[in-house]
Design an enzyme around this catalytic site. Structure first.
Site, PDB file in Angstrom:
ATOM      1  CB  SER A  16      49.719  36.112  39.967  1.00 61.20           C
ATOM      2  OG  SER A  16      49.560  36.633  41.084  1.00 61.20           O
ATOM      3  CG  HIS A 109      49.635  41.619  54.214  1.00 61.78           C
ATOM      4  ND1 HIS A 109      49.343  39.988  54.606  1.00 61.78           N
ATOM      5  CD2 HIS A 109      48.856  42.489  54.716  1.00 61.78           C
ATOM      6  CE1 HIS A 109      47.913  40.301  54.879  1.00 61.78           C
ATOM      7  NE2 HIS A 109      47.715  41.446  55.488  1.00 61.78           N
ATOM      8  CG  ASP A 150      50.986  39.362  57.649  1.00 60.16           C
ATOM      9  OD1 ASP A 150      49.847  38.830  57.999  1.00 60.16           O
ATOM     10  OD2 ASP A 150      52.068  38.954  56.770  1.00 60.16           O
TER      11      ASP A 150
HETATM   12  C1  GRF Z   1      49.429  37.428  46.979  1.00 60.87           C
HETATM   13  O1  GRF Z   1      48.140  38.257  46.896  1.00 60.87           O
HETATM   14  C2  GRF Z   1      50.309  38.068  48.244  1.00 60.87           C
HETATM   15  O2  GRF Z   1      49.762  38.966  48.608  1.00 60.87           O
HETATM   16  C3  GRF Z   1      50.065  36.953  49.193  1.00 60.87           C
HETATM   17  O3  GRF Z   1      50.002  35.733  48.523  1.00 60.87           O
HETATM   18  C4  GRF Z   1      49.374  35.742  47.293  1.00 60.87           C
HETATM   19  C5  GRF Z   1      49.675  35.031  46.418  1.00 60.87           C
HETATM   20  O4  GRF Z   1      48.981  35.218  45.243  1.00 60.87           O
HETATM   21  N1  GRF Z   1      51.308  36.802  50.020  1.00 60.87           N
HETATM   22  P1  GRF Z   1      49.513  34.393  43.971  1.00 60.87           P
HETATM   23  O5  GRF Z   1      49.377  33.070  44.188  1.00 60.87           O
HETATM   24  O6  GRF Z   1      51.115  34.521  43.661  1.00 60.87           O
HETATM   25  O7  GRF Z   1      48.844  34.999  42.668  1.00 60.87           O
END
Ligand code: GRF
Length: 206
Positions: A16, A109, A150
């Site tokens: 996403s 993050h 992070d």
């Molecule tokens: C996100 O929640 C981001 O904070 C973290 O990885 C997750 C990826 O989510 N770094 P998606 O696969 O892009 O939905």
């Protein structure tokens, strides 16, 4: 044209974040920009499938090979991105890539760093820890990448109220909405040349 390369890893991400960044380039939330390449570590990933479905250029560089670092750097250098955006990348970025793209690699993050960050704090682990601790405000952090997990200089943070009685999953869903606003907003500032870094401090010109 501001060129973005997106890095993801593993087979668990939904994609996403990368889709949101690609859409933000198309709809102008990130001006004069494009996602030039999406690099994953395995083809068996829903995120990679989604990237291919929307017509994004995809490359797979497996970290299993000992030449992962030079191969990743060579793949990035094929497009020479202005910015590398991690979008669900659960590994340390190899030193060779860090030094070649210093202060040109960002991550998002799903918490207000430095709280609830560091090795092992990703995805639902973050939101469960937020729930267990009982914090009333959480959020997300867009930051530059450094050699640790992070800990790089913070570019932008967005807060999210934790409603009374919210479950960890409900917190995650609320934070994801904030993430999808914050990441394009931060990348747009960088694309407009308005972001500079002095040590740990990131400054955004008005
Ligand atoms: C996100 O929640 C981001 O904070 C973290 O990885 C997750 C990826 O989510 N770094 P998606 O696969 O892009 O939905």
């Amino acid at each position: 044209m501001f060129k973005i390369a997106i890095l993801i890893s593993g087979a668990h991400g939904r994609g996403s974040t990368l889709i949101n960044l690609a859409n933000a380039c198309k709809d102008g939330r990130i001006p004069d920009s494009e996602v030039a390449l999406v690099i994953g570590t395995t083809g068996a990933s829903p995120a990679i499938e989604r990237a291919r479905e929307v017509g994004l250029e995809v490359a797979i560089v497996s970290p299993k090979a000992e030449d992962y670092s030079p191969k990743l750097l060579a793949t990035l250098n094929r497009v020479k991105p202005d910015l590398i955006c991690l979008a669900g990348y659960m590994r340390r970025v190899p030193d060779a890539v860090l030094s070649a793209y210093q202060h040109r690699i960002t991550n998002i993050h799903p918490a207000l760093l430095p709280a609830f960050g560091g090795q092992g704090m990703y995805g639902s682990h973050v939101h469960q820890a937020v729930y267990d601790y009982g914090v009333k405000v959480t959020g997300c952090t867009v930051h530059y990448i450094d050699a640790e997990y992070d800990t790089g200089p913070i570019i932008l943070q967005q807060t999210v109220e934790v409603p009374d009685g919210a479950t960890a999953d409900e917190i995650a869903a609320k934070v994801l909405v904030a993430e999808h606003a914050a990441y394009p907003a931060a990348v747009a500032l960088i694309a407009q040349g308005r972001v500079s870094v002095e040590g740990r401090i990131v400054r955004v010109a008005s």
